[in-house]
Design an enzyme around this catalytic site. Structure first.
Site, PDB file in Angstrom:
ATOM      1  N   ASP A 255       0.788  -1.238   0.000  1.00 27.06           N
ATOM      2  CA  ASP A 255       0.000   0.000   0.000  1.00 27.06           C
ATOM      3  C   ASP A 255       0.824   1.293   0.000  1.00 27.06           C
ATOM      4  OD1 ASP A 255       0.997  -0.062   2.552  1.00 27.06           O
ATOM      5  OD2 ASP A 255      -0.932  -0.367   3.539  1.00 27.06           O
TER       6      ASP A 255
ATOM      7  N   ASP B   1      19.587  -4.086  -0.734  1.00 23.57           N
ATOM      8  CA  ASP B   1      18.812  -2.875  -1.036  1.00 23.57           C
ATOM      9  C   ASP B   1      18.741  -1.962   0.185  1.00 23.57           C
ATOM     10  OD1 ASP B   1      17.216  -5.267  -0.274  1.00 23.57           O
ATOM     11  OD2 ASP B   1      15.617  -3.808  -0.023  1.00 23.57           O
TER      12      ASP B   1
HETATM   13  P1  AMP Z   1      12.229  -3.208   3.369  1.00 28.42           P
HETATM   14  O1  AMP Z   1      12.219  -4.633   3.833  1.00 28.42           O
HETATM   15  O2  AMP Z   1      11.435  -2.283   4.212  1.00 28.42           O
HETATM   16  O3  AMP Z   1      13.606  -2.690   3.122  1.00 28.42           O
HETATM   17  O4  AMP Z   1      11.458  -3.177   1.958  1.00 28.42           O
HETATM   18  C1  AMP Z   1      11.755  -4.030   0.883  1.00 28.42           C
HETATM   19  C2  AMP Z   1      11.005  -3.578  -0.333  1.00 28.42           C
HETATM   20  O5  AMP Z   1       9.590  -3.608  -0.102  1.00 28.42           O
HETATM   21  C3  AMP Z   1      11.300  -2.155  -0.787  1.00 28.42           C
HETATM   22  O6  AMP Z   1      11.257  -2.118  -2.182  1.00 28.42           O
HETATM   23  C4  AMP Z   1      10.161  -1.363  -0.175  1.00 28.42           C
HETATM   24  O7  AMP Z   1       9.922  -0.187  -0.888  1.00 28.42           O
HETATM   25  C5  AMP Z   1       9.016  -2.339  -0.311  1.00 28.42           C
HETATM   26  N1  AMP Z   1       7.961  -2.103   0.694  1.00 28.42           N
HETATM   27  C6  AMP Z   1       8.012  -2.371   2.023  1.00 28.42           C
HETATM   28  N2  AMP Z   1       6.856  -2.034   2.615  1.00 28.42           N
HETATM   29  C7  AMP Z   1       6.047  -1.519   1.667  1.00 28.42           C
HETATM   30  C8  AMP Z   1       4.727  -0.989   1.655  1.00 28.42           C
HETATM   31  N3  AMP Z   1       3.979  -0.910   2.739  1.00 28.42           N
HETATM   32  N4  AMP Z   1       4.255  -0.541   0.471  1.00 28.42           N
HETATM   33  C9  AMP Z   1       4.977  -0.614  -0.665  1.00 28.42           C
HETATM   34  N5  AMP Z   1       6.215  -1.112  -0.709  1.00 28.42           N
HETATM   35  C10 AMP Z   1       6.757  -1.567   0.434  1.00 28.42           C
HETATM   36 MG    MG Z   2      14.396  -1.162   2.366  1.00 31.90          MG
END
Ligand code: AMP
Ligand code: MG
Length: 531
Positions: A137, A272
């Site tokens: 979202d 990332d």
């Molecule tokens: P993270 O584990 O938070 O580093 O996120 C990994 C990937 O998932 C990244 O590309 C984030 O932008 C995406 N992501 C995490 N949470 C959300 C969310 N609620 N909505 C959209 N993308 C998300």
């Molecule tokens: Mg991230």
């Protein structure tokens, strides 16, 4: 006050943009970013503000006077000079290549150049969907946003390289999250953090183009990064690419040394989530070591493999750098210089850690002949029983050399100043006590050989061993309060953590070890990626 912001949006000006402008999930090829407008929201309300970060942006004035600041830094409205966009990146998640990820819930507003000529990129986290959101979202909830806001500022004041946080805004929207992915979704308050850093470029930004064999775009982004973030390395060339990778290896090593010094566990060191500037980035299910346990991870999503456990962070950083090296290989075309830099990572980390150990122990310098064994044995002693890492090192500075050397002083008295660091001091067995005091007496002998006078030693220790860190339970208490509309603890912790090495005697309570109730409470010792 926002008219003072001087924008210079170099990223969108100099790099290729996605020609598709619709905001729907997709694979984005041949471009570095997609323009996207943050979602308009209900009722933005500013609840957290860092004045130091505002100063970096040359912002003066009171952001609480009206709702303008909250509207702009929640994404509800934009300033004319902003050019909002989400970037394309990929990454290895938990050791596996995950393909395109990208800014799924981060929207960049543009870059500020301040009066000192420094460039600061502004990024909203939780301001709605982007082409990279996949099925999610694009939003963020209060608990995780408050944790990111407070921790990035706390880390900065601890001297740990990090992205910063300007503000925390409630959106007035409800966001549904199943915190432990166990079929218990709940409605939570939505929030947006405005993060600030010289750039938010990650290893994964380069990996995605290398993985797609788009070498032209890879080179464009590398050259742009060198010009913008690493101008001191000179004109882009194969030599500067090599020097650049070497610098990333060294700054990453320095960042990890700091994490290990203060007991910080990132929790999701996917490629990332690795900044090319060696900054701590993406505060998710991070945690602070309470009892010293190198196997600990706060991230329940990683509870089985424990890939990102505290003690494994240096190795993981090296693994991530190796993936980054692979992405640069098409431009460098030789393995040896990359391998040399990876080896330099190990050396740089090792030296940095030894210097840190010397400072943590109050020694003028690390002497491998004696101090390798002394520190190894200390870390064994810290694992005998549950021992609070932060308290132990802070209290260690209060011990007196003459007492440590005095054989007439009994073990109980010798250990007295350290009692507060033990989670179950009454359950220390005789053998635990013997091991601890034997180590302390050895430490006393080592201190006696050292030239540092006692007051200097204490100063040295107290400048690297913080009294206050953002203990997991403190962050959770601030969240509990904020969720009921009480922002007092959020404000108090932000203030407290501006001076983590100072005694602040009227705030002693925040230096206390984790209370029993917090040991197994969600949010205090266990966190998931849900945010
Ligand atoms: P993270 O584990 O938070 O580093 O996120 C990994 C990937 O998932 C990244 O590309 C984030 O932008 C995406 N992501 C995490 N949470 C959300 C969310 N609620 N909505 C959209 N993308 C998300
Ligand atoms: Mg991230």
């Amino acid at each position: 006050m926002l008219e003072q912001l001087h924008f210079d949006n170099r990223f969108t000006r100099e790099l290729p943009a996605d020609s598709e402008t619709g905001n729907f999930p997709r694979q984005v090829h041949g471009s570095c970013f997609s323009r996207v407008t943050p979602a308009r929201i209900n009722e933005p309300k500013l609840i957290g503000f860092s004045r130091e970060v505002a100063q970096l942006l040359d912002l003066t004035g009171d952001p609480f006077v009206d709702n303008h600041f909250a509207e702009i830094f929640s994404g509800h409205r934009q300033l004319p000079a902003m050019d909002p966009y989400a970037t394309c990146y990929g990454g290895h998640q938990f050791g596996n290549w995950a393909g395109q990820l990208g800014d799924g819930r981060a929207i960049n507003l543009g870059e500020i150049v301040n009066q000192r000529g420094e460039r600061w990129a502004l990024q909203l986290k939780g301001a709605g969907r982007t082409p990279y959101s996949r099925s999610a979202d694009g939003l963020a909830v209060l608990r995780s946003s408050l944790r990111e806001f407070l921790c990035s500022e706390a880390m900065f004041h601890l001297g740990v390289p990090t992205t910063r946080a300007l503000s925390l805004v409630l959106t007035g929207e409800e966001v549904v999250r199943d915190m432990f992915y166990d079929g218990n979704p709940k409605v939570e308050p939505g929030a947006v953090v405005c993060r600030v850093a010289p750039s938010f470029t990650r290893f994964g930004h380069f990996q995605i183009f290398a993985a797609r064999n788009d070498i032209e775009l890879l080179q464009k982004l590398v050259d742009y990064t060198l010009r913008t973030d690493f101008p001191h390395l000179g004109k882009p060339s194969r030599e500067t690419y090599i020097a650049w990778f070497n610098e990333v290896c060294r700054t990453t090593a320095t960042m990890i040394v700091h994490w290990m010094r203060v007991g910080f566990v990132h929790g999701v060191m996917n490629t990332d989530n690795m900044s090319i500037l060696g900054l701590t980035i993406d505060y998710g299910p991070y945690g602070w070591l309470e009892d010293y346990d190198p196997n600990w991870t706060p991230n329940t999503t990683d509870a089985m493999g424990r890939r990102y456990r505290f003690g494994h962070q240096p190795q993981v950083a090296m693994w991530n750098l190796a993936q980054f090296a692979n992405a640069l290989l098409p431009l460098i075309e030789q393995v040896e210089p990359l391998q040399e830099s990876l080896d330099a990572f190990t050396d740089h980390y090792q030296r940095g850690w030894e210097n840190t150990l010397a400072a943590k122990l109050g020694l003028s310098q690390f002497d491998a002949a004696t101090d390798k064994a002394l520190s190894d044995d200390l870390f064994s002693v810290l694992q005998l029983v549950e021992t609070d890492m932060t308290l132990f090192f802070r209290k260690l500075a209060t011990l007196r050399i003459d007492q440590l050397l005095d054989r007439d002083i009994d073990d109980e008295t010798l250990m007295q100043p350290l009692r507060a660091a033990y989670y179950e001091p009454d359950q220390l067995t005789t053998s635990d006590r013997n091991a601890i005091t034997a180590w302390l007496r050895r430490y006393g002998e080592r201190l006696e050989q050292d030239s540092l006078p006692e007051t200097k030693r204490r100063q040295r220790m107290n400048s690297v061993n913080p009294k206050y860190v953002l203990r997991n339970y403190l962050a959770q208490l601030a969240i509990d309060k904020a969720e009921t509309g009480d922002l007092s603890l959020l404000t108090e912790l932000l203030e407290l953590l501006r001076h983590p090495y100072d005694e602040q005697p009227d705030r002693d309570e925040y230096a206390a070890k984790r209370p029993d109730w917090a040991k197994h409470r969600a949010g205090c010792s266990m966190l998931s990626c849900s945010s």
